[in-house]
Scaffold this motif. Sequence first.
Motif, short mmCIF file in Angstrom:
data_model
loop_
_atom_site.label_atom_id
_atom_site.label_comp_id
_atom_site.label_asym_id
_atom_site.label_seq_id
_atom_site.Cartn_x
_atom_site.Cartn_y
_atom_site.Cartn_z
N LYS A 57 38.57 46.23 46.41
CA LYS A 57 38.83 44.80 46.53
C LYS A 57 37.56 44.00 46.23
O LYS A 57 37.61 42.97 45.54
CB LYS A 57 39.35 44.48 47.93
N LYS A 58 36.43 44.47 46.72
CA LYS A 58 35.16 43.77 46.46
C LYS A 58 34.82 43.79 44.98
O LYS A 58 34.33 42.79 44.44
CB LYS A 58 34.04 44.42 47.28
N LYS A 61 36.83 41.20 43.27
CA LYS A 61 36.28 39.87 43.51
C LYS A 61 35.09 39.60 42.59
O LYS A 61 34.93 38.50 42.05
CB LYS A 61 35.87 39.72 44.98
N TYR A 75 32.48 31.10 42.05
CA TYR A 75 33.09 31.72 43.23
C TYR A 75 32.15 32.81 43.74
O TYR A 75 31.72 33.68 42.99
CB TYR A 75 34.45 32.32 42.88
N PRO A 77 31.80 36.10 45.49
CA PRO A 77 32.71 37.20 45.82
C PRO A 77 32.56 37.73 47.23
O PRO A 77 33.38 38.56 47.66
CB PRO A 77 32.36 38.27 44.77
N LEU A 81 39.16 35.43 49.96
CA LEU A 81 39.84 34.71 48.89
C LEU A 81 41.30 34.47 49.29
O LEU A 81 42.09 35.40 49.41
CB LEU A 81 39.78 35.50 47.58
N ALA A 177 42.12 40.36 43.20
CA ALA A 177 41.00 39.97 44.05
C ALA A 177 41.42 39.29 45.35
O ALA A 177 40.61 39.14 46.26
CB ALA A 177 40.07 39.03 43.27
#
Length: 350
Positions: A57-58, A61, A75, A77, A81, A177
């Motif tokens: 997931k990171k 992002k 953005y 990360p 989100l 993300a």
Amino acid sequence: TNGITQRRFLALCNPSLSALLTHRLGSKNWITNLFQLEKLKPYADNGEVLAAFCENKKENKRRLARWMEGQGLHYDPARMLDVQIKRLHEYKRQLLHCLGILALTFQIEQGEITEFAPTTFLFAAKAAPGYARAKAIIKLIHAVGDYVARSPKAAPLLQVLFVPDYSVTAAERIIPAADVSEQISTASKEASGTGNMKFALNGALTVGTLDGANVEIRERVGADNFFLFGMTVDEVEAQYANGYNPAKYYEADPRLKQAIDLVADGTFSNGDRNAYSPLVADWLTKDWFMTLADFSAYMDIQSEIEALYADELEWNRKALLNVANSGYFSSDRSMEDYLERIWHTAPLAD
């Protein structure tokens, strides 16, 4: 439920998660039989798998952040989100999301909230060219984002972004993300919806009403792995039947009243009190999609989201179970259902 294709909305758009799934399931068979994801369920309490899931997931992002720089948007990360991407329409209630962000902002500015996981609220949408109300909503979301960015107290914790030129290509970057999937339409208004399925399949937790495919998603992924809020279909219909009065909700909740009053007084339109007057008038006299009626419940569920996100292990356990229980939403399954129940024919031979 029409279903979604995992070949595009997982295998193609989320390569890091796809690699993890293939490794843990021992084959790529899930790409053609999404029910294979159910074999992930025993891993929901496996710390090694959850750590890898979290890292995926990171990485998504970080990948999104690089893509967004090309859109002229920054953005971080490291932030949670929270995403609402879909057609821009009043019944999908981007305005509820917007009012919720305003209420959080004011609570932070007034010192009522001192600790909050830094969060980016990301919007993207398409709207019909002649849909004037949709354009007003887009304008307000941008204005709220500008206000938050200028707030010394709120900016370190909150960010509001609107991705331009929404498309499937953009969705393929954003969905993998996302931590939170906003599916907050008024109960009884959504025919089905498929974006919510794509988010669940990619490991986002849904905050939503019992509307459209949310009902089936909650049943499949588990009520404990879904943030439910708001009125039911029966409750909405009762409001319509008995004479819905939005003004009573405005008067009853100071957070809501403050947000609407500041929209009305020109705070988000350089002092122009007329800029959003149609929105304000609708909120206080009609509010057909009952944004005000569900506002308090929506704010309550935000507190639950914040508390759970602070527990990284438990958050990822619930997110993984969303993935593991999403096999039903494959378009392969829905097409087989059409063949059997509607078309009454067999599949074509290979």
